[in-house]
Design an enzyme around this catalytic site. Sequence first.
Site, PDB file in Angstrom:
ATOM      1  CG  HIS A  84      -2.191  -0.824   0.964  1.00 12.96           C
ATOM      2  ND1 HIS A  84      -3.142  -0.497   0.023  1.00 12.96           N
ATOM      3  CD2 HIS A  84      -2.628  -1.975   1.562  1.00 12.96           C
ATOM      4  CE1 HIS A  84      -4.115  -1.396   0.046  1.00 12.96           C
ATOM      5  NE2 HIS A  84      -3.823  -2.311   0.965  1.00 12.96           N
ATOM      6  CG  ASP A 138      -2.596   5.038  -2.648  1.00  5.91           C
ATOM      7  OD1 ASP A 138      -1.806   4.173  -3.054  1.00  5.91           O
ATOM      8  OD2 ASP A 138      -3.477   4.803  -1.816  1.00  5.91           O
TER       9      ASP A 138
END
Length: 373
Positions: free
Chosen positions: A136, A166
């Site tokens: 992540h 992200d």
Amino acid sequence: MSGPLAGLRVIEMLGLGPGPFAAMMLADMGAEVVRVQRRADTASAAQQVFPLLGSRYDVLGRSRRVITLDLKSPQDQATLLALSDKADALIEGFRPGVMEKLGLGPEVCLQRNPRLVYGRMTGWGQNGPLAHSAGHDINYLALSGMLQAMGRPDSPPAPPLNLVADFGGGGMLLAFGVVCALLEARQSGQGQVVDAAMTEGSALLGAMLYGFQAAGAWSLQRGSNLLDGAAHFYDTYVCADHRYMAVGAIEPAFYQQLLQLAGIDVSQLPAQFDRAGWAAAKQQLAQVFATKTQAQWCELLEGSDACCAPVLDMQSAPLHSHAKARSSFVELDGVVQPAPAPRFSRTQPDVPAQSAHQNDESAAILRDWGIAS
């Protein structure tokens, strides 16, 4: 749709975070983006973890229609390939090899549609020893060298939400790469694969700091540099009402104006760039900022060249006078959210449409794209 990308057709393979953000950026700019989501009985675990996906609160899902397919069904695989035949770009965020196993990889799609731009979003990239590993934002940011530089010196590195890997180093990088490849395809008539890796995008965002470090102008000791909170003229300070002001008065002229407007005697402070005096100067600024409320400091400092701004939360930011004057936020279906950016003088995009709410528009999409259902 209007906007600089009007007329482009993009297929979005539904994923999380950076992929939908890239698709949102393209849709915001006028591209017709069709979101491919799995049938309910084959919904991914990610959709179960993030139940807001596809709801009216799914801001990243705005301005596109949804087609529902079972990617393991030969019939639905054929439908997706038929869509890709008529698309300018396809973007996906699965692990390397997933689309190939479904018979939907770039080699198959590009053979059918040589002009197709095939955008791929992963954390580690399409190859390398970590390519097939889960991760992540915080993991990709950690490997880029940027996470170590964030936070106070007496605390562990502080995650900057999931904004860097992200969205900045991921979704925005993918959108940029897809548009670059689309521009090249107009000249060459050939599409290509765009390999956007979030850890590389995170490192790219830190390009300036890598230059500073190579020149000996950036210490690897967290919290000891110009931009990481060590300098008293580049930090946040608590006000009398326990709210905060952000100070970024780097240039000497701006620094002087800050001191003048705040009523601080410059003779009582060390030289601005004397690092040995930064800690003591920060204590003095902290004492001064604690004497007034945030609103009082805004009245005194906002609009000047002192480079100060109130630290706003997500409820108050859309209400700020500057945001309201520029219509920086829009409200869709009761959800306040950032407006499309940047602005264009001639091809300004429409106000975005609300999230599709997982409404299946398969029949209408296939009809509009000239595909027999």
